[in-house]
Design a protein around this motif. Sequence first.
Motif, PDB file in Angstrom:
ATOM      1  N   ASP A   3       0.843  -1.189   0.000  1.00 54.60           N
ATOM      2  CA  ASP A   3       0.000   0.000   0.000  1.00 54.60           C
ATOM      3  C   ASP A   3       0.879   1.240   0.000  1.00 54.60           C
ATOM      4  O   ASP A   3       1.731   1.394   0.865  1.00 54.60           O
ATOM      5  N   ASP A   4       0.681   2.112  -0.973  1.00 51.02           N
ATOM      6  CA  ASP A   4       1.445   3.347  -1.069  1.00 51.02           C
ATOM      7  C   ASP A   4       0.693   4.510  -0.455  1.00 51.02           C
ATOM      8  O   ASP A   4       0.662   5.597  -1.002  1.00 51.02           O
ATOM      9  N   SER A   5       0.073   4.296   0.681  1.00 47.89           N
ATOM     10  CA  SER A   5      -0.699   5.360   1.305  1.00 47.89           C
ATOM     11  C   SER A   5       0.164   6.146   2.283  1.00 47.89           C
ATOM     12  O   SER A   5      -0.161   6.278   3.445  1.00 47.89           O
ATOM     13  N   TYR A   6       1.287   6.611   1.800  1.00 41.56           N
ATOM     14  CA  TYR A   6       2.135   7.463   2.623  1.00 41.56           C
ATOM     15  C   TYR A   6       2.747   8.565   1.763  1.00 41.56           C
ATOM     16  O   TYR A   6       2.862   8.444   0.548  1.00 41.56           O
ATOM     17  N   LYS A   7       3.097   9.632   2.434  1.00 33.54           N
ATOM     18  CA  LYS A   7       3.793  10.746   1.796  1.00 33.54           C
ATOM     19  C   LYS A   7       5.247  10.666   2.220  1.00 33.54           C
ATOM     20  O   LYS A   7       5.563  10.278   3.343  1.00 33.54           O
ATOM     21  N   LEU A   8       6.113  11.057   1.333  1.00 33.79           N
ATOM     22  CA  LEU A   8       7.532  11.016   1.604  1.00 33.79           C
ATOM     23  C   LEU A   8       8.116  12.392   1.326  1.00 33.79           C
ATOM     24  O   LEU A   8       7.953  12.930   0.233  1.00 33.79           O
ATOM     25  N   ILE A   9       8.771  12.946   2.328  1.00 35.08           N
ATOM     26  CA  ILE A   9       9.377  14.270   2.207  1.00 35.08           C
ATOM     27  C   ILE A   9      10.873  14.126   2.408  1.00 35.08           C
ATOM     28  O   ILE A   9      11.329  13.552   3.406  1.00 35.08           O
ATOM     29  N   ALA A  10      11.637  14.627   1.451  1.00 33.81           N
ATOM     30  CA  ALA A  10      13.093  14.613   1.540  1.00 33.81           C
ATOM     31  C   ALA A  10      13.542  15.878   2.250  1.00 33.81           C
ATOM     32  O   ALA A  10      13.027  16.963   1.994  1.00 33.81           O
ATOM     33  N   PHE A  22      18.722   8.967  -4.085  1.00 32.00           N
ATOM     34  CA  PHE A  22      18.740  10.295  -3.480  1.00 32.00           C
ATOM     35  C   PHE A  22      19.950  10.421  -2.559  1.00 32.00           C
ATOM     36  O   PHE A  22      19.816  10.521  -1.346  1.00 32.00           O
ATOM     37  N   LYS A  23      21.132  10.460  -3.138  1.00 31.44           N
ATOM     38  CA  LYS A  23      22.355  10.495  -2.348  1.00 31.44           C
ATOM     39  C   LYS A  23      22.600  11.845  -1.679  1.00 31.44           C
ATOM     40  O   LYS A  23      23.373  11.920  -0.745  1.00 31.44           O
ATOM     41  N   LYS A  24      21.961  12.877  -2.131  1.00 31.06           N
ATOM     42  CA  LYS A  24      22.157  14.194  -1.519  1.00 31.06           C
ATOM     43  C   LYS A  24      21.156  14.472  -0.401  1.00 31.06           C
ATOM     44  O   LYS A  24      21.287  15.455   0.313  1.00 31.06           O
ATOM     45  N   VAL A  25      20.166  13.606  -0.233  1.00 27.58           N
ATOM     46  CA  VAL A  25      19.157  13.776   0.808  1.00 27.58           C
ATOM     47  C   VAL A  25      19.717  13.234   2.121  1.00 27.58           C
ATOM     48  O   VAL A  25      20.281  12.139   2.162  1.00 27.58           O
ATOM     49  N   ASP A  26      19.568  14.009   3.192  1.00 28.13           N
ATOM     50  CA  ASP A  26      20.072  13.591   4.492  1.00 28.13           C
ATOM     51  C   ASP A  26      19.046  12.783   5.287  1.00 28.13           C
ATOM     52  O   ASP A  26      19.403  11.835   5.972  1.00 28.13           O
ATOM     53  N   PHE A  27      17.759  13.178   5.213  1.00 26.24           N
ATOM     54  CA  PHE A  27      16.709  12.506   5.972  1.00 26.24           C
ATOM     55  C   PHE A  27      15.446  12.402   5.132  1.00 26.24           C
ATOM     56  O   PHE A  27      15.228  13.207   4.224  1.00 26.24           O
ATOM     57  N   GLN A  84      17.514  25.780  10.165  1.00 31.65           N
ATOM     58  CA  GLN A  84      18.580  24.783  10.021  1.00 31.65           C
ATOM     59  C   GLN A  84      18.355  23.841   8.843  1.00 31.65           C
ATOM     60  O   GLN A  84      19.271  23.141   8.441  1.00 31.65           O
ATOM     61  N   ILE A  85      17.150  23.806   8.303  1.00 33.36           N
ATOM     62  CA  ILE A  85      16.861  22.945   7.156  1.00 33.36           C
ATOM     63  C   ILE A  85      17.163  23.716   5.880  1.00 33.36           C
ATOM     64  O   ILE A  85      16.648  24.812   5.666  1.00 33.36           O
ATOM     65  N   ILE A  86      17.993  23.142   5.044  1.00 30.10           N
ATOM     66  CA  ILE A  86      18.381  23.799   3.796  1.00 30.10           C
ATOM     67  C   ILE A  86      17.214  23.810   2.828  1.00 30.10           C
ATOM     68  O   ILE A  86      16.830  24.858   2.308  1.00 30.10           O
ATOM     69  N   THR A  87      16.636  22.653   2.564  1.00 29.06           N
ATOM     70  CA  THR A  87      15.465  22.553   1.697  1.00 29.06           C
ATOM     71  C   THR A  87      14.710  21.263   2.004  1.00 29.06           C
ATOM     72  O   THR A  87      15.258  20.341   2.612  1.00 29.06           O
ATOM     73  N   SER A  88      13.467  21.231   1.575  1.00 32.28           N
ATOM     74  CA  SER A  88      12.642  20.027   1.716  1.00 32.28           C
ATOM     75  C   SER A  88      11.643  19.998   0.572  1.00 32.28           C
ATOM     76  O   SER A  88      11.202  21.049   0.101  1.00 32.28           O
TER      77      SER A  88
END
Length: 159
Positions: free
Chosen positions: A13-20, A109-114, A139-143
């Motif tokens: 089930d792909d019922s989730y959101k993913l934020i980099a 996504f090698k540049k994504v930290d979390f 403190q967060i560069i981008t998301s």
Amino acid sequence: MALHKLQVDDFYDDSYKLIAIHCRLEDYRLAYLLNKHLELRLERKEQDVDFKYLESSYSIFEWDNETEYVLWNLISNVCKKEEDSLHSSGTLFGDNEKVLKTFYLISEFKKVDFFLKISEESHNFDEKSILNALKRIPQIITSYTVDPLKIKSKDHLIF
């Protein structure tokens, strides 16, 4: 007798959101800032997510919001591990040099930290407000959001 096949992919089930999230903070510090700014209650799980028999492990924070039926997971994408280098120096008592190896949970996504994974049952989640709140944290560069269907190693996001 009829032969029935059961496809395991039918239950995924792909019922989730993913934020980099791109930032240079430690995992516990980012979890604290997310708790503060998004009014979450993320807590570090006792065991990290391991792959390939302890080759790499990734810290994971989780909060199950039972009132809104939302499961929040903050997971690191980068694992840095120091290992012995495999080279021959030609001497019996050579120095063992250490090599720092880097592993990624989602290698595309090698540049994504979390990654912030938000699993929901009600589908009334406002991801724009979450992204705006993340952008207000200095403190967060981008998301940004990531489409889970386009990730080849999405099985790594099942915990």
